[in-house]
Design a protein around this motif. Structure first.
Motif, PDB file in Angstrom:
ATOM      1  N   PRO A   1      -6.435   9.223  -2.299  1.00 43.23           N
ATOM      2  CA  PRO A   1      -6.117   8.183  -3.297  1.00 43.23           C
ATOM      3  C   PRO A   1      -4.833   8.264  -3.676  1.00 43.23           C
ATOM      4  O   PRO A   1      -4.157   7.262  -3.686  1.00 43.23           O
ATOM      5  CB  PRO A   1      -7.185   8.402  -4.320  1.00 43.23           C
ATOM      6  CG  PRO A   1      -8.429   9.172  -3.817  1.00 43.23           C
ATOM      7  CD  PRO A   1      -7.770  10.156  -2.717  1.00 43.23           C
ATOM      8  N   VAL A   2      -4.148   9.207  -4.001  1.00 45.05           N
ATOM      9  CA  VAL A   2      -2.850   9.543  -4.545  1.00 45.05           C
ATOM     10  C   VAL A   2      -1.946   9.049  -3.431  1.00 45.05           C
ATOM     11  O   VAL A   2      -1.015   8.391  -3.675  1.00 45.05           O
ATOM     12  CB  VAL A   2      -2.597  10.679  -5.297  1.00 45.05           C
ATOM     13  CG1 VAL A   2      -1.222  10.932  -5.776  1.00 45.05           C
ATOM     14  CG2 VAL A   2      -3.310  11.100  -6.365  1.00 45.05           C
ATOM     15  N   LYS A   3      -2.091   9.792  -2.289  1.00 44.07           N
ATOM     16  CA  LYS A   3      -1.386   9.467  -1.142  1.00 44.07           C
ATOM     17  C   LYS A   3      -1.514   7.961  -0.787  1.00 44.07           C
ATOM     18  O   LYS A   3      -0.337   7.332  -0.487  1.00 44.07           O
ATOM     19  CB  LYS A   3      -1.794  10.306   0.155  1.00 44.07           C
ATOM     20  CG  LYS A   3      -0.923  10.423   1.334  1.00 44.07           C
ATOM     21  CD  LYS A   3      -1.443  11.381   2.332  1.00 44.07           C
ATOM     22  CE  LYS A   3      -0.694  11.688   3.504  1.00 44.07           C
ATOM     23  NZ  LYS A   3      -1.120  12.791   4.511  1.00 44.07           N
ATOM     24  N   LEU A   4      -2.560   7.594  -0.876  1.00 45.69           N
ATOM     25  CA  LEU A   4      -2.484   5.927  -0.485  1.00 45.69           C
ATOM     26  C   LEU A   4      -1.884   5.224  -1.460  1.00 45.69           C
ATOM     27  O   LEU A   4      -1.291   4.279  -0.782  1.00 45.69           O
ATOM     28  CB  LEU A   4      -4.168   5.763  -0.616  1.00 45.69           C
ATOM     29  CG  LEU A   4      -4.458   4.346  -0.406  1.00 45.69           C
ATOM     30  CD1 LEU A   4      -4.407   3.808   1.312  1.00 45.69           C
ATOM     31  CD2 LEU A   4      -6.142   3.956  -0.684  1.00 45.69           C
ATOM     32  N   TYR A   5      -2.005   5.569  -2.854  1.00 43.80           N
ATOM     33  CA  TYR A   5      -1.516   4.498  -3.749  1.00 43.80           C
ATOM     34  C   TYR A   5       0.117   4.732  -3.609  1.00 43.80           C
ATOM     35  O   TYR A   5       0.955   3.801  -3.778  1.00 43.80           O
ATOM     36  CB  TYR A   5      -1.888   5.084  -5.173  1.00 43.80           C
ATOM     37  CG  TYR A   5      -1.090   4.185  -6.035  1.00 43.80           C
ATOM     38  CD1 TYR A   5      -1.508   3.030  -6.712  1.00 43.80           C
ATOM     39  CD2 TYR A   5       0.088   5.079  -6.974  1.00 43.80           C
ATOM     40  CE1 TYR A   5      -0.606   2.427  -7.656  1.00 43.80           C
ATOM     41  CE2 TYR A   5       0.653   4.261  -7.576  1.00 43.80           C
ATOM     42  CZ  TYR A   5       0.294   2.832  -8.356  1.00 43.80           C
ATOM     43  OH  TYR A   5       0.976   2.254  -9.042  1.00 43.80           O
TER      44      TYR A   5
END
Length: 366
Positions: A85-89
């Motif tokens: 999730p953090v990498k995607l954002y």
């Protein structure tokens, strides 16, 4: 899959374990030559993010068309098949505010030749006649070159203040300069402020913007360039503001749900996925708008552009309710009530944040 050249030595450079194939079974590092061509930096970044095994595209597909799917999968422990999730954002934030600057934009701008209406021209004529009468009454010829320009400007401000009590906040003079609340520079603005009496509230609110706008105008920037600089500053500041708002959004989710079942961490994952979707939706709208702006200025294309943006915005609105219902598994009625309450609260909070962002962005312009 990486295309780096494999090492003949089968011992892992990272942990020293034996590497039978390409990747170390102990630490997972790829057993390739440590020195690579320069272009490897870029290809490795893309490969590392997308893996070329469908992880990235599967994540994007679920993010766009399966509301709540990624969050449910992640919270269920199924994480290897998707981008974190953090990498995607972070990645979507980067491309959302970097990619549009690379797109071609139409250089054709609509020219407004009829800037001044008949009423405006008549008012200018009346103002000139009024100035001539005032100068004549004090024994000064109108064509006297010894009259200081500042005095004439102050006289114009006084006449504008008397004749135009409902001046628009932002206008444009015939020579393309800004006119804010009837003033063309800060001296005129302050003069109008001193004569405004009890109606000073608009001047108090607009003054910081007027000061920055007139300062930029004195540096040689026209109205269009000032707005372009403001837009650029706003766009560069927006990702930071959204990132700061992430925990606030998660906090409101935490307040509205069972705190024993849904930890703050769980709400944070939902927030990251939803904000990633919003940013990706904004990127799609920007790209479509830029592409449609390159088409001829026909009504059908304008309608298509408006229709596309409207559908995208409506979908972004509905997406939240669908994702919220699927993740938190409330009944439809409870989910709708909580969703509407959360939407209203976050809308007001985001509106306040955006107003503060607009003010900050304008003050940061240089």
């Amino acid at each position: 899959m990486s295309h780096g050249k494999l090492r003949d030595d089968k011992s892992c450079l990272n942990c020293g374990h034996l590497v039978e194939e390409r990747f170390c079974p102990h630490c997972g590092q790829e057993n390739v030559q440590p020195k690579q061509p320069f272009y490897y930096l870029f290809t490795h970044f893309i490969e590392d993010f997308t893996h070329y095994d469908g992880q990235f595209w599967k994540t994007i597909k679920y993010l766009l068309f399966r509301p709540g799917k990624l969050t449910k999968e992640y919270l269920a422990g199924k994480r290897q098949a998707y981008v974190a999730p953090v990498k995607l954002y972070i990645f979507i934030s980067f491309i959302t505010f970097f990619l549009p600057s690379l797109l071609p934009s139409s250089e054709e701008k609509k020219e407004t030749n009829d800037i001044y209406t008949l009423d405006t021209k008549e008012r200018e004529k009346a103002n000139k006649e009024q100035i001539a009468k005032i100068l004549d009454s004090i024994g000064i010829e109108n064509n006297n070159t010894q009259i200081p320009k500042e005095a004439i400007n102050d006289l114009k401000v006084s006449i504008v203040n008397d004749n135009d009590s409902k001046t628009d906040v932002l206008e444009e003079t015939r020579d393309g300069k800004l006119m804010i609340l009837g003033a063309e520079n800060m001296k005129q603005f302050d003069s109008l402020y001193s004569k405004s009496g009890n109606s000073r509230l608009p001047f108090d609110f607009v003054r910081p913007f007027a000061k920055k706008a007139f300062h930029l105008q004195e540096q040689g920037l026209n109205k269009e360039q000032i707005f372009d600089k403001f837009s650029e500053t706003f766009v560069h500041t927006l990702p930071k503001a959204l990132f700061i708002y992430l925990p606030v959004f998660a906090f409101f989710l935490w307040i509205f749900h069972n705190k024993k079942k849904w930890w703050f961490f769980d709400n944070g994952i939902f927030t990251l996925h939803y904000f990633s979707f919003l940013l990706l939706g904004i990127l799609i709208i920007i790209i479509l708008s830029e592409l449609l702006s390159l088409l001829p200025d026909y009504s059908v294309f304008n309608i298509l552009s408006i229709l596309t943006s409207t559908v995208a915005i409506v979908y972004m609105f509905i997406y939240f309710f669908i994702a919220h219902h699927r993740v938190y598994e409330n009944s439809r009625g409870i989910s709708v009530i909580k969703g509407i309450s959360l939407f209203i609260i976050n809308f007001l909070a985001l509106l306040c944040m955006l107003l503060l962002l607009v003010y900050t962005s304008f003050r940061m312009m240089h």
